[in-house]
Design a protein around this motif. Structure first.
Motif, short mmCIF file in Angstrom:
data_model
loop_
_atom_site.label_atom_id
_atom_site.label_comp_id
_atom_site.label_asym_id
_atom_site.label_seq_id
_atom_site.Cartn_x
_atom_site.Cartn_y
_atom_site.Cartn_z
N VAL A 283 0.84 -1.20 0.00
CA VAL A 283 0.00 0.00 0.00
C VAL A 283 0.88 1.25 0.00
N VAL A 284 0.57 2.19 -0.91
CA VAL A 284 1.30 3.46 -1.01
C VAL A 284 0.39 4.56 -0.46
N PRO A 285 0.89 5.37 0.48
CA PRO A 285 0.02 6.36 1.14
C PRO A 285 -0.25 7.63 0.34
N PHE A 286 0.31 7.73 -0.86
CA PHE A 286 0.10 8.92 -1.69
C PHE A 286 -0.32 8.50 -3.10
N GLY A 287 -0.72 9.49 -3.90
CA GLY A 287 -1.21 9.21 -5.24
C GLY A 287 -0.13 8.74 -6.19
N ALA A 288 -0.56 8.23 -7.33
CA ALA A 288 0.37 7.73 -8.35
C ALA A 288 1.16 8.87 -8.96
N THR B 258 -0.24 -7.85 3.62
CA THR B 258 -0.60 -6.45 3.43
C THR B 258 0.47 -5.61 4.11
N LEU B 259 1.21 -4.84 3.31
CA LEU B 259 2.32 -4.04 3.80
C LEU B 259 2.13 -2.59 3.41
N LEU B 260 2.83 -1.71 4.11
CA LEU B 260 2.77 -0.27 3.83
C LEU B 260 4.13 0.23 3.42
#
Length: 337
Positions: A50-55, A104-106
């Motif tokens: 999971v990426v906490p910001f937009g593409a 599930t990783l960040l």
């Protein structure tokens, strides 16, 4: 006429046998599933990063490169999933509540874990308790750039202009707690000026708004901004780093300009929900360490202005603790002022 008792027994056995076989099959399949999900079998299915910001921003770019490298190391697909919003808090809360099985990783930044808890934005996680730390991945120094409507050519000129117009010059970031937001706060603290914060969903979005003149300046990675600098749409004032960058060799460092305290960049690594089995953590850590040591992966990150740097889980945890205390003091002082 009633069936003979022996016939009834035979019918009963015939009815029970398939059910018993089905039960046995279910038990065996359940045991197989449990075995396949054991730490020893990890990973046996795709992993979500999971990426906490937009593409399109630097965090997303480095995360995708990391996901590809980890997929090669672990032999399973890594699915990159962007969950932007609230400066990364939405993604952090999502991963915090995920099952602690390593799937599930960040792709976490210092901003999300150590800065956000000290801002006005409410967080629903505790960085010290709610995550399993795996490894750092890399550090990306920022380039400070201004848009076409800002009539300055040097960092000292920018600071002078900002002092003459408090709370007027706008800074685009990927949201409260993001690395450009950190850069803005570091610049404010070092030069005793105040800017107008303008948050976006991603670093790339903030950069395009600076290039179009909608926002005055931003901090971002060299690959994000240097194409705009080359085309004349942005002006690079400094690299917020002790040394110049190979990806922006003509841009002076803040240290050589006399501002050694203005050091800013995106530091990121991998975490998961609290409670992941140590065997799984060790496998993930070993995979990241191997990826970072790979020349091909290094070249990809360096091309994005990122310095690869793996760590032990404990080193990553301690670094976040140190940054947490630093930003607690910095933002408390900011509120008092």
């Amino acid at each position: 006429m009633r069936p003979h008792r022996s016939c009834l027994h035979a019918i009963a056995r015939a009815l029970v046998r398939p059910a018993a076989l089905a039960c046995t099959a279910l038990t065996l399949s359940g045991a197989a599933a449990a075995q396949s999900s054991s730490p020893a079998a990890y990973p046996d299915r795709p992993i979500t990063l999971v990426v906490p910001f937009g593409a399109g921003g630097i965090t997303d770019l480095v995360a995708r490169a990391t996901g590809k490298a980890l997929s090669e190391q672990l032999g399973q697909p890594i699915v990159v999933e962007n969950r932007p919003g609230a400066g990364g808090n939405i993604a952090a809360d999502y991963v915090k509540r995920a099952k602690a099985d390593g799937y599930t990783l960040l792709f976490a930044t210092v901003g999300v874990l150590a800065v956000n808890p000290h801002t006005d934005v409410k967080v629903n996680f505790n960085s010290a308790k709610d995550f399993t730390y795996v490894s750092l991945v890399g550090s990306t120094p920022h380039v400070l750039v201004v848009g076409p409507n800002v009539a300055v050519k040097t960092l000292p000129d920018l600071i002078k202009l900002a002092k003459s117009k408090p709370d007027s010059l706008s800074v685009g970031t990927a949201g409260v707690g993001s690395s450009p937001y950190q850069g803005m706060k570091i610049l404010e603290d070092a030069s005793k000026v105040q800017f107008l914060h303008v948050p976006f969903k991603s670093g790339s979005e903030s950069v395009t708004n600076v290039a179009s003149g909608q926002v005055d300046l931003t901090f971002e990675a060299s690959p994000q901004v240097m194409p705009f600098v080359t085309s004349g749409k942005l002006r690079a004032l400094a690299v917020a780093n002790p040394q110049r960058l190979t990806t922006a060799p003509d841009v002076p460092s803040t240290a050589e300009l006399g501002y050694p305290n203005i050091v800013s960049g995106s530091v990121a690594g991998v975490v998961g929900p609290a409670g992941i089995d140590a065997k799984i953590v060790n496998k993930l850590n070993a995979a990241i360490v191997s990826a970072v040591a790979d020349a091909k992966f290094k070249a990809v990150l360096v091309a994005q202005g990122t310095e690869p740097a793996a760590s032990t889980p404990e080193e990553f945890r301690k670094m976040i603790g140190t940054e947490d205390r630093r930003w607690s003091a910095l933002l408390k002082a900011d509120v008092k002022n």
